[in-house]
Motif scaffolding. Structure first.
Motif, mmCIF file in Angstrom:
data_model
loop_
_atom_site.group_PDB
_atom_site.id
_atom_site.type_symbol
_atom_site.label_atom_id
_atom_site.label_comp_id
_atom_site.label_asym_id
_atom_site.label_seq_id
_atom_site.Cartn_x
_atom_site.Cartn_y
_atom_site.Cartn_z
ATOM 1 N N GLY B 54 1.005 3.345 14.913
ATOM 2 C CA GLY B 54 1.528 3.733 13.607
ATOM 3 C C GLY B 54 0.395 4.153 12.682
ATOM 4 N N PHE B 55 0.635 5.202 11.912
ATOM 5 C CA PHE B 55 -0.409 5.727 11.036
ATOM 6 C C PHE B 55 0.159 6.055 9.683
ATOM 7 C CE2 PHE B 55 -4.684 7.070 11.263
ATOM 8 C CZ PHE B 55 -5.096 6.526 12.456
ATOM 9 N N GLU B 56 -0.647 5.941 8.627
ATOM 10 C CA GLU B 56 -0.102 6.174 7.293
ATOM 11 C C GLU B 56 -0.034 7.654 6.937
ATOM 12 O OE1 GLU B 56 -2.847 4.645 8.062
ATOM 13 O OE2 GLU B 56 -4.481 5.004 6.652
ATOM 14 N N ALA B 57 -0.857 8.461 7.571
ATOM 15 C CA ALA B 57 -0.855 9.879 7.212
ATOM 16 C C ALA B 57 -1.111 10.718 8.444
ATOM 17 C CB ALA B 57 -1.919 10.168 6.149
ATOM 18 N N ASP B 58 -0.762 11.973 8.357
ATOM 19 C CA ASP B 58 -0.904 12.887 9.470
ATOM 20 C C ASP B 58 -2.295 13.520 9.474
ATOM 21 O OD1 ASP B 58 -0.203 14.321 11.651
ATOM 22 O OD2 ASP B 58 1.313 15.553 10.668
ATOM 23 N N ALA B 59 -2.684 14.046 10.626
ATOM 24 C CA ALA B 59 -3.917 14.823 10.702
ATOM 25 C C ALA B 59 -3.705 16.125 9.944
ATOM 26 C CB ALA B 59 -4.254 15.109 12.157
ATOM 27 N N GLU B 256 8.908 -0.652 17.612
ATOM 28 C CA GLU B 256 8.811 0.806 17.721
ATOM 29 C C GLU B 256 7.368 1.276 17.788
ATOM 30 O OE1 GLU B 256 11.061 3.011 14.739
ATOM 31 O OE2 GLU B 256 12.493 1.366 14.813
ATOM 32 N N ILE B 257 6.487 0.559 17.106
ATOM 33 C CA ILE B 257 5.060 0.875 17.229
ATOM 34 C C ILE B 257 4.344 -0.384 17.718
ATOM 35 C CG2 ILE B 257 5.096 2.667 15.449
ATOM 36 C CD1 ILE B 257 3.792 0.723 13.541
ATOM 37 N N HIS B 258 3.221 -0.189 18.400
ATOM 38 C CA HIS B 258 2.542 -1.329 19.019
ATOM 39 C C HIS B 258 1.251 -1.701 18.325
ATOM 40 C CE1 HIS B 258 4.706 0.905 22.335
ATOM 41 N NE2 HIS B 258 5.365 -0.234 22.235
ATOM 42 N N LEU B 259 0.837 -0.860 17.405
ATOM 43 C CA LEU B 259 -0.479 -1.079 16.835
ATOM 44 C C LEU B 259 -0.576 -0.364 15.503
ATOM 45 C CD1 LEU B 259 -3.508 -1.874 17.245
ATOM 46 C CD2 LEU B 259 -3.784 0.220 18.551
#
Lengths: 305, 523
Positions: B54-59, B256-259
């Protein structure tokens, strides 16, 4: 009629012009975007060079004139972050936002109109009271909180639905429900009060007296007359739904326009913000335009005023 | 009628209270029985299970060497290899370059790994290195990395596996630039499809191949089974973009997300108490500090006042009570993971000394009114830390007004020298002395708010030194001097907190990278 159309079109253009102008100057008050893009150790010369390349070093009025000249031709520049065409970036998000807004709209109509009608018919009974209570609740809950609550119950506890993201109908359920909550309240209350007015009318009493069954009175005579003001409200609320989607889109990671705008604002991606603002102002104006024209068409008094 | 209304009101209130009890905050502490579906128990045994981060923002782009941004870099590093990388502790290790040496202070020679192929079949040779460095240097490409590379004069291809980098002036930190910035894109592919297309269709030599990128939704990668270091055990990797923290946490709790990274300290217990989660922490190279602004015409221009503030802030107490211990205390300008760290004096907590110093400077603490700016949500508990510091300084009589800023504004205020007395800021990755000291304490650098002519001279003297021992000496002296000057109040190395699936073998890195090649599923 033609005069009226021309007049209204000019008004739309003025609104768009004013919206773009205001936002252009307001967003520039929020600070210089260069700091957020270059690495923190970039020397001052490169900052200056970058500002120059983007044209931020020129007087505000020059920048404004240039922006407007290009905008009129549909060119909003390229995103500072992704270097892609700003308007294209905005347009690519429209389907997701429309999908969410229209689903929410449909959902809220499906829920609210029957509740409203039934509440009016069963005025001051337990059904009416509970209905009112829930609609107040729907209007009072911040969508941010409601969204998280729904995620927690349906995604984390029961694991029936995904927590967020886009792509499929399953992903649409929770955000659409969250977004619909506010409109459900508005529509239901509005339907109820309009219906109450209609039910007091003489022709309803006459229908009742002549033995027309109640379900027929409600569905045939009363409903049609109730619908007219509701349609106006729906048209106006569509704008609210498109705009209100910002928070919901962020909470549910829905890849729509609202989220793009929020992110671009925080990242000072001016071209994308301007293109997004333009698009939203455009949609608002067009909806209002269509509603006004319909009114004028229905009621000639308006266009000759 | 009225009575009935009341009954309904109570019913409504009851429902509201019940609903409120379902909020994450209240529900998490209750010792509820675990939900029946323990995170897809069936496929936990399969070591090739897909991984979702999981990430807070996109590349911003899939092009390498373009966007100076952690979020972009950390994702595309799974597609592209660097020439040189860092190990978990920050030391340099060979990747696509196998060895390197200086022919003279201006010429560096790199031997390249043989037999490596890009995922489109293109062989990796010296021309790829030249192509990528030239890409950074070419103004047309608007690479945000260019300023760091401007001292490169030329990249020379000696033969297929040897490349020389020639610099304008001695460039002692070139290896660090190569390790931290440079990633190798496939030159032929990039030229053939053009940059615009390559920005959404990347080809590298890395452990993962690009599959699909849906902006602001997800980036999907598949294992490169031909990878020169061996096939990755995790076959499918997805970066999922979830901007809102609570939603990210929910996605983690639902499996849904692992990390994901940056768990707020007040949510650590929730992850620990969940069925599928554990917490991993590492002392990041990122440091947090309170800048004491000497560019602003205020009392902090006086060294004694700065020292007094150092004595009056109790960093241990802040760490314990505000950060729940998740952080590592610092005493000087560099942290212990920094290669050039040297032990410096610790001011410690001594309010009496602080008062004495203020007295010496002829300042009555009761008349001292200072402003402390802090970003809101950029660093762990930043606004809480600021409030706590204000109350610590209040104890010796100083009145501190805390001003919380949106991040973009905070940064702009610093860059435009609009900050008042003090501000909170973080800096990282900070692995070498120059990257920190040059970029924080020289006149052109606004980030520490500190500038002093003598210190500036010392820095300028230390920068071009090429001999490692000589160089270290210079930077050691500088660290002592900066502490003596009370150039800032060092706080801590940020403790990076990761929420990790119980079955995922993952060791967080000081450089904050997600090197998925190193990860695997247990059993």
């Amino acid at each position: 009629m033609l005069d009226y159309l021309i007049k209204r079109t000019v008004q739309v253009l003025v609104v768009l012009f004013l919206a773009l102008t205001t936002v252009f100057f307001l967003i520039r008050l929020s600070g210089d975007p260069t700091a957020l893009f270059l690495p923190p150790d970039a020397p001052r010369e490169q900052l200056e060079e970058f500002r120059k390349a983007l044209g931020f070093d020129r007087p505000l009025l020059v920048q404004y004139t240039e922006f407007m000249t290009n905008a009129v031709q549909g060119d909003f520049g390229t995103s500072l972050r992704t270097r892609e065409d700003a308007l294209q970036t905005v347009l690519s998000r429209i389907p997701a936002t429309f999908q969410l807004a229209f689903t929410a709209l449909g959902l809220s109509l499906l829920i609210s109109i029957p509740i409203g009608i039934h509440s009016a018919y069963k005025r001051n009974t337990w059904f009416d009271q509970t209905g009112v209570a829930f609609t107040v609740l729907g209007q009072a809950l911040p969508s941010f909180w409601l969204g998280l609550l729904l995620i927690y119950v349906f995604a984390v506890q029961f694991k029936w639905l995904p927590t967020g993201g886009g792509g499929s109908a399953v992903h649409l359920i929770l955000p659409a429900l969250t977004l619909a909550a506010y409109s459900v309240a508005r529509f239901a209350r509005f339907t109820r009060s309009t219906m109450l007015d209609v039910l007091r009318k003489d022709y309803i009493r006459t229908a009742k007296a002549s033995g027309v069954p109640m379900y027929k009175i409600l569905s045939m005579y009363a409903l049609k007359n109730t619908l007219i003001p509701i349609i106006t409200l729906v048209a106006l609320d569509l704008g609210v739904l498109l705009g209100g989607a910002v928070i919901v889109e962020v909470v549910f990671a829905w890849p729509g326009l609202g989220r793009l705008l929020m992110q671009s604002l925080l990242g000072r991606d001016f071209p994308v913000v301007m293109a997004g603002v333009f698009f939203i102002a455009f949609i608002y104006s067009v909806i209002n335009f269509v509603v006004d024209v319909l009114y004028a068409y229905v009621n000639p008094q308006i266009r000759f005023k | 009628m009225l009575r009935k209304n009341h009954a309904l009101l109570y019913l409504f209130l009851l429902v509201a209270v019940l609903l409120a009890a379902c909020t994450p905050e209240t529900a998490g502490t209750a010792p509820t029985t675990p939900p029946p579906q323990i995170q897809s128990a069936g496929d936990n045994n399969a070591p090739s299970k897909d991984l979702v981060i999981g990430f807070e923002a996109d590349a911003a782009t899939m092009l390498a060497n373009t966007d100076v941004n952690y979020v972009t870099d950390v994702q595309i590093r799974n597609i592209y290899d660097p020439l040189i990388d860092r190990d978990k502790n920050g030391a340099l290790i060979p990747v696509l370059a196998t060895e390197w040496k200086n022919l003279d202070p201006l010429t560096w020679e790199f031997k390249l790994r043989q037999g490596v192929k890009f995922t489109n079949g293109e062989p990796f040779h010296a021309d790829a290195v030249k192509y990528n460095i030239d890409y950074i240097l070419d103004e047309k490409n608007n690479s945000f990395y260019r300023s760091r590379w401007k001292d490169i004069k030329e990249v020379k291809v000696v033969d297929e596996n040897t490349v020389q980098i020639i610099t304008v002036q001695p460039f002692p930190t070139l290896l660090l630039r190569i390790a931290d910035d440079l990633l190798i894109m496939a030159p032929k592919h990039t030229q053939e499809v053009g940059l615009e297309k390559a920005a959404t269709d990347p080809v590298g030599t890395g452990p993962y191949k690009f599959e699909k990128w849906t902006r602001d939704e997800s980036l999907q990668l598949v294992a490169n089974d031909e990878y020169w270091q061996g096939a990755p055990t995790i076959k499918k990797l997805t970066f999922k973009i979830i901007p809102e923290f609570s939603a990210r946490l929910s996605a983690f709790l639902s499996g849904e997300i692992h990390l994901f990274k940056n768990v707020p300290v007040d949510s650590v217990e929730r992850v620990k108490n969940s069925d599928n989660g554990k917490i991993e922490m590492v002392g990041s190279s990122r440091i947090n500090y309170v800048a004491l602004n000497t560019f602003y015409d205020g009392p902090l221009k006086d060294k004694r006042v700065r020292q007094a503030i150092n004595y009056a802030i109790d960093v241990d107490e802040l760490l314990k009570s505000v950060l729940n211990g998740y952080g590592t205390k610092m005493t000087g300008p560099l942290s212990k993971v920094n290669a050039d760290y040297t032990e410096t004096k610790d001011y410690g907590y001594d309010p009496d000394k602080a008062i004495a110093l203020l007295k010496e400077a002829n300042i009555d603490p009761k008349t001292l009114k200072l402003q402390l700016d802090t970003p809101n949500g950029r660093y762990p508990m930043d606004t809480h830390v600021a409030q706590a510091i204000a109350s610590q300084l209040q104890k010796i009589g100083i009145t501190v007004t805390v001003q919380a800023n949106e991040w973009g504004n905070h940064l702009a205020k610093i860059r435009q020298h609009e900050m008042k007395d003090m501000f909170i800021l973080g800096w990282g990755p900070a692995f070498d002395a120059q990257g920190t000291i040059e970029n924080l304490f020289t006149e052109k650098a606004p980030y520490s708010g500190f500038h002093d002519k003598e210190v500036e001279a010392m820095i300028q003297k230390a920068l071009p030194v090429f001999d490692p021992a000589e160089r270290k000496k210079g930077f050691d002296e500088l660290q002592h001097r900066l502490v003596e000057e009370a150039a800032w109040v060092p706080l801590w190395q940020q403790g990076d907190l990761y929420a990790v699936d119980k079955n995922l073998e993952f060791t967080p890195r000081a450089d904050e990278k997600f090197a998925v090649f190193e990860m695997k599923w247990a059993k």
